[in-house]
Motif scaffolding. Structure first.
Motif, mmCIF file in Angstrom:
data_model
loop_
_atom_site.group_PDB
_atom_site.id
_atom_site.type_symbol
_atom_site.label_atom_id
_atom_site.label_comp_id
_atom_site.label_asym_id
_atom_site.label_seq_id
_atom_site.Cartn_x
_atom_site.Cartn_y
_atom_site.Cartn_z
ATOM 1 N N VAL A 272 0.400 -2.634 -16.132
ATOM 2 C CA VAL A 272 1.392 -3.369 -15.350
ATOM 3 C C VAL A 272 1.028 -3.314 -13.868
ATOM 4 O O VAL A 272 0.693 -2.253 -13.337
ATOM 5 C CB VAL A 272 2.807 -2.792 -15.550
ATOM 6 C CG1 VAL A 272 3.817 -3.513 -14.658
ATOM 7 C CG2 VAL A 272 3.220 -2.899 -17.013
ATOM 8 N N ALA A 273 1.095 -4.473 -13.214
ATOM 9 C CA ALA A 273 0.897 -4.576 -11.771
ATOM 10 C C ALA A 273 2.199 -5.041 -11.136
ATOM 11 O O ALA A 273 2.890 -5.914 -11.677
ATOM 12 C CB ALA A 273 -0.227 -5.545 -11.441
ATOM 13 N N VAL A 274 2.537 -4.460 -9.992
ATOM 14 C CA VAL A 274 3.793 -4.770 -9.302
ATOM 15 C C VAL A 274 3.522 -4.930 -7.816
ATOM 16 O O VAL A 274 2.816 -4.112 -7.217
ATOM 17 C CB VAL A 274 4.830 -3.643 -9.511
ATOM 18 C CG1 VAL A 274 6.076 -3.913 -8.674
ATOM 19 C CG2 VAL A 274 5.184 -3.510 -10.983
ATOM 20 N N VAL A 275 4.088 -5.991 -7.226
ATOM 21 C CA VAL A 275 4.038 -6.181 -5.778
ATOM 22 C C VAL A 275 5.459 -6.324 -5.264
ATOM 23 O O VAL A 275 6.225 -7.162 -5.747
ATOM 24 C CB VAL A 275 3.206 -7.419 -5.395
ATOM 25 C CG1 VAL A 275 3.290 -7.670 -3.885
ATOM 26 C CG2 VAL A 275 1.751 -7.241 -5.813
ATOM 27 N N LEU A 276 5.814 -5.493 -4.286
ATOM 28 C CA LEU A 276 7.103 -5.568 -3.612
ATOM 29 C C LEU A 276 6.909 -6.292 -2.293
ATOM 30 O O LEU A 276 6.102 -5.857 -1.453
ATOM 31 C CB LEU A 276 7.680 -4.173 -3.345
ATOM 32 C CG LEU A 276 8.263 -3.405 -4.536
ATOM 33 C CD1 LEU A 276 7.153 -2.830 -5.393
ATOM 34 C CD2 LEU A 276 9.187 -2.293 -4.057
#
Length: 338
Positions: A272-276
């Motif tokens: 999983v990749a996440v960008v805030l």
């Protein structure tokens, strides 16, 4: 004509099939088509393709979205008929409101009130997390893109799929299928049909996926410096995340900010990749991507958002560490996919 207030309160949203959706579309003489805020190629391309067909049938058509004021630069050439209008010019009480590629009414931003005011609101979407809002909704989570559904609608309407229409649809297909890596045989066949209609695949795809200004490199460098890999998170399959500070969000083009997730998702050790992305003093929009083993739409839904199993997002207030803690818990509870 708008639905009287006493009647509107009694309206219950209900699903419709392809034939009923076509009946609603072809009967209307005045149509507003809305994409979600910060529309991508699938949302805006789908709205424009359907809008072109309705415009040619003689309907008065407006295409719009709540924010930003103008489409992303890479999408502006799709509007060959000048159907896109700024949010403040959108009719307040549309005869027919068509909402495309939008999982919930709040994703319309400042134009959400049009859904309540319209005589009829038809939602056309492929997000599994769609809340089924509007007076009518035509939702097919099996479709890889809303553009797939719009092409089916155009065929059922007997509308011509000429080059301007084909370019809008191809833009939606190429982006939502990750350059056709997540496309079914039927969707590949649709793409071939659009190419036969005259679409130049390289000319459409390059500005959407392969073109950035030089300043993007320094922005990307600053963001990737915040990247953190947590190999034990996301049910032990690995999580990588990064932050885009507000000054970088405000200083860059929308498509540059949105492209960061595609770089982060290449991390081999993370499922999983996440960008805030910081869009206010304490407000963040969060993008999630998985490689197909974890349902990130379920995690996003738990935090007030939604999307697809492999691509989802949400908007939330708070500080980044607290948001990441909530996200870790949501991912720990998200279903594993076969």
């Amino acid at each position: 004509m708008a639905v009287p207030e006493q009647q509107r309160e009694e309206v219950v949203s209900r699903p419709v099939d392809l034939a009923e959706a076509v009946e609603l579309l072809t009967a209307a003489r005045q149509v507003v088509l809305l994409a979600h805020i910060n529309p991508d190629a699938d949302a805006l391309g789908s709205a424009l393709a359907l809008g072109l067909a309705l415009h040619r049938r003689g309907a008065h058509v407006q295409v719009s979205f709540g924010a930003p004021e103008r489409p992303a630069e890479s999408l502006r050439d799709l509007d060959v008929a000048g159907l896109v209008v700024p949010a403040h010019r959108v009719v307040h009480v549309p005869e027919l409101l068509v909402v495309l590629d939008t999982g919930s009414v709040d994703r319309l931003g400042p134009l959400a009130d049009r859904a309540a005011a319209a005589g009829t609101t038809l939602v056309i979407d492929h997000h599994v997390s769609n809340s089924g809002f509007g007076t009518h909704y035509y939702v097919d989570p099996r479709a890889e893109a809303t553009a797939v559904m719009v092409l089916h609608l155009l065929d059922a309407m007997g509308a011509s799929v000429d080059l301007p229409t084909a370019r809008c649809l191809y833009a939606g297909l190429v982006t939502d299928t990750r350059n056709f890596r997540a496309a079914s045989p039927d969707t590949h066949a649709m793409a071939a049909r659009l190419l036969v209609a005259g679409v130049d695949a390289e000319a459409v795809t390059r500005p959407l996926l392969d073109t950035h200004p030089f300043a993007w490199l320094s922005m990307l460098s600053a963001v990737l410096a915040t990247a953190t890999l947590e190999v034990d998170e996301a049910r032990g399959l690995g999580l990588v995340h990064a932050l885009v500070r507000r000054d970088l969000v405000d200083g860059g083009r929308q498509e540059e900010v949105e492209s960061v997730i595609d770089v982060l998702r290449t991390t081999a050790e993370a499922e999983v990749a996440v960008v805030l992305k910081q869009v206010g003093e304490c407000r963040w929009t969060v993008s999630l991507r998985s490689k197909g083993r974890i349902d990130v739409a379920a995690a996003a839904s738990a935090l007030g958002g939604g999307g697809h199993r492999a691509a989802a997002g949400f908007t939330v207030d708070g500080d980044a560490p607290a948001i990441l803690d909530r996200l870790r818990r949501a991912l720990a509870d998200a279903p594993l996919l076969g």
